[in-house]
Design a protein around this motif. Sequence first.
Motif, PDB file in Angstrom:
ATOM      1  N   LYS A   1      25.345  22.471  -9.816  1.00 31.04           N
ATOM      2  CA  LYS A   1      25.219  23.493 -10.851  1.00 31.04           C
ATOM      3  C   LYS A   1      24.671  24.812 -10.309  1.00 31.04           C
ATOM      4  N   GLY A   2      24.193  24.833  -9.067  1.00 33.23           N
ATOM      5  CA  GLY A   2      23.609  26.041  -8.506  1.00 33.23           C
ATOM      6  C   GLY A   2      22.472  25.695  -7.565  1.00 33.23           C
ATOM      7  N   GLU A   3      21.544  26.628  -7.398  1.00 38.84           N
ATOM      8  CA  GLU A   3      20.412  26.379  -6.494  1.00 38.84           C
ATOM      9  C   GLU A   3      19.352  25.561  -7.202  1.00 38.84           C
ATOM     10  N   PHE A   4      19.102  24.371  -6.671  1.00 41.58           N
ATOM     11  CA  PHE A   4      18.054  23.497  -7.192  1.00 41.58           C
ATOM     12  C   PHE A   4      16.966  23.420  -6.132  1.00 41.58           C
ATOM     13  N   GLY A   5      15.748  23.815  -6.488  1.00 47.16           N
ATOM     14  CA  GLY A   5      14.681  23.842  -5.488  1.00 47.16           C
ATOM     15  C   GLY A   5      13.394  23.226  -5.991  1.00 47.16           C
ATOM     16  N   CYS A   6      12.573  22.775  -5.049  1.00 48.69           N
ATOM     17  CA  CYS A   6      11.256  22.224  -5.357  1.00 48.69           C
ATOM     18  C   CYS A   6      10.198  23.016  -4.586  1.00 48.69           C
ATOM     19  N   TYR A   7       9.245  23.571  -5.311  1.00 51.49           N
ATOM     20  CA  TYR A   7       8.104  24.258  -4.703  1.00 51.49           C
ATOM     21  C   TYR A   7       6.914  23.317  -4.807  1.00 51.49           C
ATOM     22  N   VAL A   8       6.377  22.898  -3.672  1.00 59.17           N
ATOM     23  CA  VAL A   8       5.315  21.893  -3.648  1.00 59.17           C
ATOM     24  C   VAL A   8       4.084  22.471  -2.965  1.00 59.17           C
ATOM     25  N   ILE A   9       2.939  22.312  -3.602  1.00 55.62           N
ATOM     26  CA  ILE A   9       1.656  22.650  -2.991  1.00 55.62           C
ATOM     27  C   ILE A   9       0.898  21.351  -2.775  1.00 55.62           C
TER      28      ILE A   9
ATOM     29  N   LYS B   1       0.825  -1.210   0.000  1.00 57.74           N
ATOM     30  CA  LYS B   1       0.000   0.000   0.000  1.00 57.74           C
ATOM     31  C   LYS B   1       0.858   1.259   0.000  1.00 57.74           C
ATOM     32  N   LEU B   2       1.983   1.207   0.708  1.00 60.09           N
ATOM     33  CA  LEU B   2       2.846   2.383   0.777  1.00 60.09           C
ATOM     34  C   LEU B   2       3.411   2.738  -0.596  1.00 60.09           C
ATOM     35  N   PHE B   3       3.831   1.709  -1.354  1.00 61.25           N
ATOM     36  CA  PHE B   3       4.478   1.993  -2.638  1.00 61.25           C
ATOM     37  C   PHE B   3       3.491   2.101  -3.803  1.00 61.25           C
ATOM     38  N   THR B   4       2.235   1.728  -3.602  1.00 61.13           N
ATOM     39  CA  THR B   4       1.237   1.892  -4.670  1.00 61.13           C
ATOM     40  C   THR B   4       0.338   3.097  -4.414  1.00 61.13           C
ATOM     41  N   GLU B   5      -0.176   3.211  -3.192  1.00 55.16           N
ATOM     42  CA  GLU B   5      -1.070   4.324  -2.875  1.00 55.16           C
ATOM     43  C   GLU B   5      -0.344   5.488  -2.225  1.00 55.16           C
ATOM     44  N   GLY B   6       0.801   5.225  -1.609  1.00 52.40           N
ATOM     45  CA  GLY B   6       1.562   6.288  -0.967  1.00 52.40           C
ATOM     46  C   GLY B   6       0.945   6.728   0.348  1.00 52.40           C
ATOM     47  N   PHE B   7       1.170   7.990   0.700  1.00 52.86           N
ATOM     48  CA  PHE B   7       0.670   8.542   1.953  1.00 52.86           C
ATOM     49  C   PHE B   7       0.129   9.936   1.679  1.00 52.86           C
ATOM     50  N   CYS B   8      -0.844  10.367   2.452  1.00 55.43           N
ATOM     51  CA  CYS B   8      -1.413  11.703   2.292  1.00 55.43           C
ATOM     52  C   CYS B   8      -0.564  12.716   3.049  1.00 55.43           C
ATOM     53  N   VAL B   9      -0.391  13.859   2.443  1.00 54.68           N
ATOM     54  CA  VAL B   9       0.431  14.931   3.009  1.00 54.68           C
ATOM     55  C   VAL B   9      -0.486  16.082   3.412  1.00 54.68           C
ATOM     56  N   PRO B  10      -0.338  16.640   4.619  1.00 52.53           N
ATOM     57  CA  PRO B  10      -1.196  17.756   5.053  1.00 52.53           C
ATOM     58  C   PRO B  10      -1.183  18.899   4.046  1.00 52.53           C
ATOM     59  N   ALA B  11      -2.327  19.578   3.909  1.00 47.23           N
ATOM     60  CA  ALA B  11      -2.429  20.699   2.971  1.00 47.23           C
ATOM     61  C   ALA B  11      -1.453  21.805   3.363  1.00 47.23           C
ATOM     62  N   GLY B  12      -0.868  22.407   2.373  1.00 47.64           N
ATOM     63  CA  GLY B  12       0.088  23.488   2.618  1.00 47.64           C
ATOM     64  C   GLY B  12       0.999  23.657   1.420  1.00 47.64           C
ATOM     65  N   GLU B  13       1.965  24.526   1.550  1.00 41.32           N
ATOM     66  CA  GLU B  13       2.939  24.734   0.473  1.00 41.32           C
ATOM     67  C   GLU B  13       4.306  25.003   1.076  1.00 41.32           C
ATOM     68  N   THR B  14       5.348  24.655   0.329  1.00 36.70           N
ATOM     69  CA  THR B  14       6.707  24.870   0.812  1.00 36.70           C
ATOM     70  C   THR B  14       7.670  24.939  -0.365  1.00 36.70           C
ATOM     71  N   TYR B  15       8.826  25.517  -0.101  1.00 37.86           N
ATOM     72  CA  TYR B  15       9.919  25.534  -1.080  1.00 37.86           C
ATOM     73  C   TYR B  15      11.169  25.046  -0.365  1.00 37.86           C
ATOM     74  N   ALA B  16      11.801  24.033  -0.907  1.00 42.41           N
ATOM     75  CA  ALA B  16      13.040  23.499  -0.331  1.00 42.41           C
ATOM     76  C   ALA B  16      14.118  23.532  -1.404  1.00 42.41           C
ATOM     77  N   ALA B  17      15.277  24.068  -1.050  1.00 39.66           N
ATOM     78  CA  ALA B  17      16.376  24.200  -2.013  1.00 39.66           C
ATOM     79  C   ALA B  17      17.655  23.637  -1.431  1.00 39.66           C
ATOM     80  N   ILE B  18      18.515  23.144  -2.311  1.00 38.74           N
ATOM     81  CA  ILE B  18      19.829  22.638  -1.903  1.00 38.74           C
ATOM     82  C   ILE B  18      20.892  23.239  -2.828  1.00 38.74           C
ATOM     83  N   GLU B  19      22.146  23.190  -2.376  1.00 43.81           N
ATOM     84  CA  GLU B  19      23.269  23.660  -3.196  1.00 43.81           C
ATOM     85  C   GLU B  19      23.679  22.526  -4.124  1.00 43.81           C
ATOM     86  N   HIS B  20      23.021  22.509  -5.260  1.00 45.05           N
ATOM     87  CA  HIS B  20      23.254  21.537  -6.320  1.00 45.05           C
ATOM     88  C   HIS B  20      24.631  21.812  -6.938  1.00 45.05           C
TER      89      HIS B  20
END
Length: 436
Positions: A377-385, A356-375
Amino acid sequence: MSVVPPSLSEDLGRPAGTTAPEIRNYSLNFGPQHPAAHGVLRLILEMDGEVVQRADPHIGLLHRGTEKFAETKPYIQSVPYMDRLDYVSMMCNEHAYVRAVETLLGIEAPERAQWIRTMFDEITRIKNHLMWLGSNALDLGAMAVFLYAFREREELMDVYEAVSGARMHAAYYRPGGVYRDLPERMPRYKESPWRKGKALKRFNEAREGTMLDYLEHFTNSFPDRVDEYETLLTDNRIWKQRTVDVGIITPEQVYAWGMTGPMMRGSGIVWDLRKHQPYARYSEVDFDIPIGTNGDCYDRYLVRMAEMRESNKIIQQCVKWLRANPGPVMVDNFKVAPPKREEMKDDMEALIHHFKLFTEGFCVPAGETYAAIEHPKGEFGCYVISDGANKPFRLKIRAPGFAHLQSMDEIVKGHMLADVVAMIGTYDIVFGEIDR
């Protein structure tokens, strides 16, 4: 209008004294292929003879669609897509994505997992820079460096394979930690017609112990290997002619175009997310931020060479900590962590939870965030809603190469055609993340 001289008129088949049109600018299709770029780039150059007047990059040739794919799949199933964005910096891509998911979930990976992530981010940085060094040198006519750089890169590929089972697309980082702890032994070479006796023993010399022993051996020898690259290039007359004062980027242009990473630091700007916005365990390791002065191709080369030495130092510190501190590498939270394989053999509930974990996954609380790392090549970030479902409502990836490629027209204008190759190479672009 210019008059064609008699000698040339005869060659052209024109009567002497007739006029010929002036030479005008012409457009040159540079691609679509791999002209010093990893992926398909079509660059339309407006030329005045050999001098570039205008450069228009066309990038819509790969059609990866990663962001939209991720919005149709459970969070955990999108981790392998991150590897394929920049297929030279795989685990770094994963790191930004899992950090964003962890922020929304309100969880933090165990300390050992964070040290492992720190170590593999730097392993990935060295792999990226070795690929860049070898291919950039090859683009500018230096063949031997490519072979040397790939020698060390293959050794780090073995580490990827040992820990994840894959030499490139590892999918090793997971929300809540990493897939598994470091293996107790490294794979060894087997006897073949090319490796027998002493040769086989020499190849397996560093593989007798654990992965940490192998990495310790690698980090002890790697500075000498970097010295070899620098012997071939740093003071090489031809290399300097191709890179010094080519593609100068001023600090003002860096800020205007949103450049990050070595492109920014090569112009003398001290900015590194590992220092200024620390994540994982970067606040606990000692390293320097290399910077350039002129902002040209040569400075960016020097910055990346120095970064490999600094990454080597960070890996040594991580190896030392990981030796002394065993512990879990995944959170003890069965909402995001799969059950252990031993449990699945005896417990049907654990087996069902795994599927179930790998087919249906898990629910994530509503919200938004941006996470970045020093890739690398530069700043690589993910903005997730998140809207509370088991898949992102919106995923937007901030890829460093996209911002860098936009500046191509301004930077190469006035340079020769051959300098365009040097400039594309120094951008270190991979089109999986650009045309995502």
